[in-house]
Design a protein around this motif. Structure first.
Motif, PDB file in Angstrom:
ATOM      1  N   ASN A  73       0.831  -1.218   0.000  1.00  0.00           N
ATOM      2  CA  ASN A  73       0.000   0.000   0.000  1.00  0.00           C
ATOM      3  C   ASN A  73       0.866   1.269   0.000  1.00  0.00           C
ATOM      4  O   ASN A  73       0.823   2.087   0.916  1.00  0.00           O
ATOM      5  N   THR A  74       1.642   1.419  -1.046  1.00  0.00           N
ATOM      6  CA  THR A  74       2.524   2.574  -1.190  1.00  0.00           C
ATOM      7  C   THR A  74       2.366   3.156  -2.587  1.00  0.00           C
ATOM      8  O   THR A  74       1.793   2.523  -3.475  1.00  0.00           O
ATOM      9  N   TYR A  75       2.926   4.363  -2.780  1.00  0.00           N
ATOM     10  CA  TYR A  75       2.985   4.889  -4.140  1.00  0.00           C
ATOM     11  C   TYR A  75       4.158   5.853  -4.289  1.00  0.00           C
ATOM     12  O   TYR A  75       4.724   6.356  -3.311  1.00  0.00           O
ATOM     13  N   ASP A  89      -6.243   5.867 -12.980  1.00  0.00           N
ATOM     14  CA  ASP A  89      -6.347   7.226 -12.462  1.00  0.00           C
ATOM     15  C   ASP A  89      -5.953   7.196 -10.992  1.00  0.00           C
ATOM     16  O   ASP A  89      -6.657   6.618 -10.160  1.00  0.00           O
ATOM     17  N   LEU A  90      -4.846   7.818 -10.672  1.00  0.00           N
ATOM     18  CA  LEU A  90      -4.327   7.781  -9.302  1.00  0.00           C
ATOM     19  C   LEU A  90      -5.043   8.739  -8.367  1.00  0.00           C
ATOM     20  O   LEU A  90      -4.718   8.802  -7.176  1.00  0.00           O
ATOM     21  N   THR A  91      -6.000   9.498  -8.869  1.00  0.00           N
ATOM     22  CA  THR A  91      -6.738  10.442  -8.025  1.00  0.00           C
ATOM     23  C   THR A  91      -8.129   9.927  -7.661  1.00  0.00           C
ATOM     24  O   THR A  91      -8.944  10.681  -7.132  1.00  0.00           O
ATOM     25  N   GLN A  92      -8.431   8.651  -7.913  1.00  0.00           N
ATOM     26  CA  GLN A  92      -9.730   8.074  -7.602  1.00  0.00           C
ATOM     27  C   GLN A  92      -9.612   7.031  -6.493  1.00  0.00           C
ATOM     28  O   GLN A  92      -8.784   6.115  -6.574  1.00  0.00           O
ATOM     29  N   MET A  93     -10.437   7.142  -5.472  1.00  0.00           N
ATOM     30  CA  MET A  93     -10.396   6.205  -4.355  1.00  0.00           C
ATOM     31  C   MET A  93     -10.644   4.773  -4.817  1.00  0.00           C
ATOM     32  O   MET A  93     -10.057   3.819  -4.293  1.00  0.00           O
ATOM     33  N   THR A  94     -11.503   4.596  -5.823  1.00  0.00           N
ATOM     34  CA  THR A  94     -11.836   3.242  -6.278  1.00  0.00           C
ATOM     35  C   THR A  94     -10.625   2.495  -6.833  1.00  0.00           C
ATOM     36  O   THR A  94     -10.625   1.265  -6.877  1.00  0.00           O
ATOM     37  N   THR A  95      -9.586   3.215  -7.247  1.00  0.00           N
ATOM     38  CA  THR A  95      -8.368   2.569  -7.733  1.00  0.00           C
ATOM     39  C   THR A  95      -7.727   1.715  -6.649  1.00  0.00           C
ATOM     40  O   THR A  95      -7.146   0.656  -6.935  1.00  0.00           O
ATOM     41  N   TYR A  96      -7.876   2.117  -5.396  1.00  0.00           N
ATOM     42  CA  TYR A  96      -7.144   1.509  -4.282  1.00  0.00           C
ATOM     43  C   TYR A  96      -8.012   0.636  -3.381  1.00  0.00           C
ATOM     44  O   TYR A  96      -7.492  -0.005  -2.462  1.00  0.00           O
ATOM     45  N   GLU A  97      -9.304   0.591  -3.620  1.00  0.00           N
ATOM     46  CA  GLU A  97     -10.206  -0.124  -2.725  1.00  0.00           C
ATOM     47  C   GLU A  97     -10.346  -1.589  -3.103  1.00  0.00           C
ATOM     48  O   GLU A  97     -10.075  -2.003  -4.233  1.00  0.00           O
ATOM     49  N   SER A  98     -10.799  -2.363  -2.132  1.00  0.00           N
ATOM     50  CA  SER A  98     -11.091  -3.773  -2.377  1.00  0.00           C
ATOM     51  C   SER A  98     -12.106  -3.882  -3.508  1.00  0.00           C
ATOM     52  O   SER A  98     -13.069  -3.129  -3.572  1.00  0.00           O
ATOM     53  N   GLY A  99     -11.864  -4.801  -4.398  1.00  0.00           N
ATOM     54  CA  GLY A  99     -12.740  -4.942  -5.562  1.00  0.00           C
ATOM     55  C   GLY A  99     -12.144  -4.331  -6.811  1.00  0.00           C
ATOM     56  O   GLY A  99     -12.568  -4.641  -7.932  1.00  0.00           O
ATOM     57  N   ALA A 101      -6.836  -6.650   0.831  1.00  0.00           N
ATOM     58  CA  ALA A 101      -8.034  -6.052   1.440  1.00  0.00           C
ATOM     59  C   ALA A 101      -8.278  -4.623   0.980  1.00  0.00           C
ATOM     60  O   ALA A 101      -9.312  -4.035   1.279  1.00  0.00           O
ATOM     61  N   GLY A 102      -7.319  -4.046   0.269  1.00  0.00           N
ATOM     62  CA  GLY A 102      -7.481  -2.662  -0.167  1.00  0.00           C
ATOM     63  C   GLY A 102      -6.919  -1.677   0.842  1.00  0.00           C
ATOM     64  O   GLY A 102      -6.648  -2.005   1.998  1.00  0.00           O
ATOM     65  N   TRP A 103      -6.724  -0.453   0.397  1.00  0.00           N
ATOM     66  CA  TRP A 103      -6.199   0.597   1.263  1.00  0.00           C
ATOM     67  C   TRP A 103      -7.278   1.057   2.238  1.00  0.00           C
ATOM     68  O   TRP A 103      -8.470   1.098   1.905  1.00  0.00           O
ATOM     69  N   ASP A 104      -6.847   1.454   3.423  1.00  0.00           N
ATOM     70  CA  ASP A 104      -7.773   1.894   4.472  1.00  0.00           C
ATOM     71  C   ASP A 104      -8.019   3.399   4.345  1.00  0.00           C
ATOM     72  O   ASP A 104      -7.185   4.209   4.752  1.00  0.00           O
ATOM     73  N   PHE A 105      -9.184   3.762   3.791  1.00  0.00           N
ATOM     74  CA  PHE A 105      -9.540   5.175   3.671  1.00  0.00           C
ATOM     75  C   PHE A 105     -10.436   5.642   4.820  1.00  0.00           C
ATOM     76  O   PHE A 105     -10.990   6.735   4.771  1.00  0.00           O
ATOM     77  N   THR A 106     -10.552   4.818   5.849  1.00  0.00           N
ATOM     78  CA  THR A 106     -11.330   5.200   7.025  1.00  0.00           C
ATOM     79  C   THR A 106     -10.453   5.883   8.066  1.00  0.00           C
ATOM     80  O   THR A 106     -10.784   6.958   8.581  1.00  0.00           O
ATOM     81  N   THR A 107      -9.306   5.278   8.364  1.00  0.00           N
ATOM     82  CA  THR A 107      -8.448   5.826   9.419  1.00  0.00           C
ATOM     83  C   THR A 107      -7.030   6.171   8.957  1.00  0.00           C
ATOM     84  O   THR A 107      -6.330   6.903   9.654  1.00  0.00           O
ATOM     85  N   THR A 108      -6.593   5.657   7.811  1.00  0.00           N
ATOM     86  CA  THR A 108      -5.197   5.847   7.401  1.00  0.00           C
ATOM     87  C   THR A 108      -5.029   6.821   6.243  1.00  0.00           C
ATOM     88  O   THR A 108      -4.287   7.797   6.336  1.00  0.00           O
ATOM     89  N   TRP A 109      -5.729   6.575   5.156  1.00  0.00           N
ATOM     90  CA  TRP A 109      -5.579   7.375   3.945  1.00  0.00           C
ATOM     91  C   TRP A 109      -6.774   8.288   3.719  1.00  0.00           C
ATOM     92  O   TRP A 109      -7.878   8.033   4.215  1.00  0.00           O
TER      93      TRP A 109
END
Length: 455
Positions: free
Chosen positions: A302-304, A379-389, A396-404
């Motif tokens: 989970n890096t970029y 597209d690196l500016t869209q949350m869906t790029t990094y999420e599960s699915g 499990a995908g990147w955590d956009f609740t508490t981390t990102w």
């Protein structure tokens, strides 16, 4: 504070030079140091620590909420400020840092916090490991960092190393030269510059750390790393936007998670029967061959990377130059998972330059579009790029609740720990055609806060 410590052919261990104290075994808080700490010395088989505030922060030492803007310089006897003569090291360990040369301090798992350095560190040195193996660590904050986790640390210093390395181990970083402790919630905007030669030795250079052996998490780097080295006789050079080398040597897990680099990397020089490894995030994740034997890699998750990776190295006589948007060399013992890089900005079509480590998930992409130079497809500016699915996520995908966090269509992912009030404020725009080379100023409340040039 000015210290002019002159030693010719110094041949005893335990030299600790600091602008405030040589060897700290107590509690330092709210300390500010400045001035020039200039050490002029040659030596053989010695352990030495030189720092802008503290030479060595010992195992009982605690430093919190302190700053330094000291200028730390190391060269040979006979040097003047206009003519720095290379010091000669023949064996031993030398650690030089803007705040402290060596840090071994810890107490109740809390010792290194709230530290800032805006000074500079300069080292001019020749090594000769035919007499004894030489190890050098130079960093904007610490040359050597061990102990409890480092957190809430920032740095904006200049680190300059001019080196002619004969078989030694050289670790240089914007924050830490050699990190044996976990790094978390840490940011760096320093400028690291290395020039010289490397004959049968190992040089690792990173925007945050030359080498990290105990992990990095929720941290980022946005400075510059410039390296120009003539590499020969089987020498190894690793350069990364975050760390030069991520290595497992028994000090804990070297895993890098939830971190990113915007570092601008510029590498020049030559490879004569040698190897240079350059990555937007990590130079080498594991090393099969090194002066100290095999060093396994770790897991990068989970890096970029979205900084320039500009490499022009003359490679001859079977030499190798491995360049990747994320990792220069991924050893078979290392992994790269669900990580991304901007193919247009880095200028790199591949995530990894060389090695046989496992790559899972992740993709090259670009800013606010899913098609760009060097094969970017997301597209690196869209949350869906990094999420599960997402088709580019294997776990499990990147955590956009508490981390990102992210501003869809506007920003790359950012770390919430550095923006506790929510999404950061942002400014964006497009420079008119024909304005290349024009200076652009960001003005806040009538004060120029940032300057850039249209490219």
């Amino acid at each position: 504070i000015t210290i002019d410590q002159v030693n010719s052919d110094y041949n005893a261990s335990g030299l600790n030079v600091g602008g405030f104290i040589g060897n700290n075994e107590s509690f330092l808080t709210n300390v500010a140091s400045s001035g020039k700490i200039w050490t002029r010395v040659n030596w053989i088989q010695t352990t030495t620590n030189i720092g802008g505030m503290v030479g060595n922060n010992n195992t009982t030492g605690i430093i919190t909420d302190s700053t330094t803007s000291s200028e730390v310089v190391l060269s040979a006897p006979g040097s003047t400020l206009g003519n720095l003569i290379p010091a000669t090291f023949s064996g031993g360990q030398i650690f030089v840092g803007g705040l402290a040369g060596g840090n071994n301090g810890y107490f109740d798992n809390c010792c290194v916090t709230g530290l800032t350095n805006t000074g500079s560190v300069t080292m001019v040195v020749n090594t000769n490991s035919t007499v004894g193996f030489t190890q050098i660590g130079i960093g904007g904050l610490f040359g050597l960092y061990t102990g409890a986790p480092a957190f809430n640390v920032s740095n904006g210093s200049d680190v300059n190393l001019i080196i002619n390395n004969e078989g030694g181990l050289i670790l240089a970083g914007g924050l830490f030269g050699f990190s044996l402790g976990p790094i978390t919630d840490t940011t760096n905007t320093s400028h690291l510059t290395i020039s010289g030669s490397n004959n049968a030795g190992l040089i690792l250079a990173g925007g945050m750390a030359g080498a990290e052996l105990a992990g990095v998490s929720t941290s980022y780097m946005e400075g510059t790393v410039d390296v120009n080295v003539a590499n020969s006789n089987g020498g190894l050079v690793g350069v990364g936007g975050l760390v030069g080398g991520s290595l497992n040597a028994g000090f804990g897990s070297p895993d890098i998670t939830d971190s990113y680099s915007l570092t601008s990397i510029n590498v020049r020089g030559s490879n004569d029967g040698s190897t240079t490894m350059v990555g937007g995030l990590v130079g080498a994740n594991g090393l099969t061959n090194s002066p100290v034997g095999p060093l396994p890699g770790g897991n990068i998750l989970n890096t970029y990377s979205a900084g320039v990776v500009d490499v022009v190295v003359n490679t001859i006589n079977g030499g190798q130059t491995n360049v990747g948007g994320l990792v220069g060399y991924l050893d078979s013992t290392g992994t790269l998972t669900d990580s991304f890089w901007d193919t247009a900005v880095t200028g790199q079509a591949n995530s990894v330059g060389g090695g046989s480590g496992v790559v899972s998930g992740g993709a090259g992409g670009c800013y606010a579009t899913n098609s760009c130079a060097n094969g970017g497809i997301v597209d690196l500016t869209q949350m869906t790029t990094y999420e599960s699915g997402s088709p580019y996520i294997s776990g499990a995908g990147w955590d956009f609740t508490t981390t990102w966090g992210i501003v869809n269509g506007i920003s790359y992912p950012y770390l919430q720990v550095f923006n506790p009030g929510g999404a950061p404020r942002y400014f964006y725009g497009v420079a008119p055609v024909g304005n290349i080379g024009q200076t652009v100023n960001l003005v806040i409340n009538g004060v120029v806060a940032y300057t850039t040039v249209v490219a």
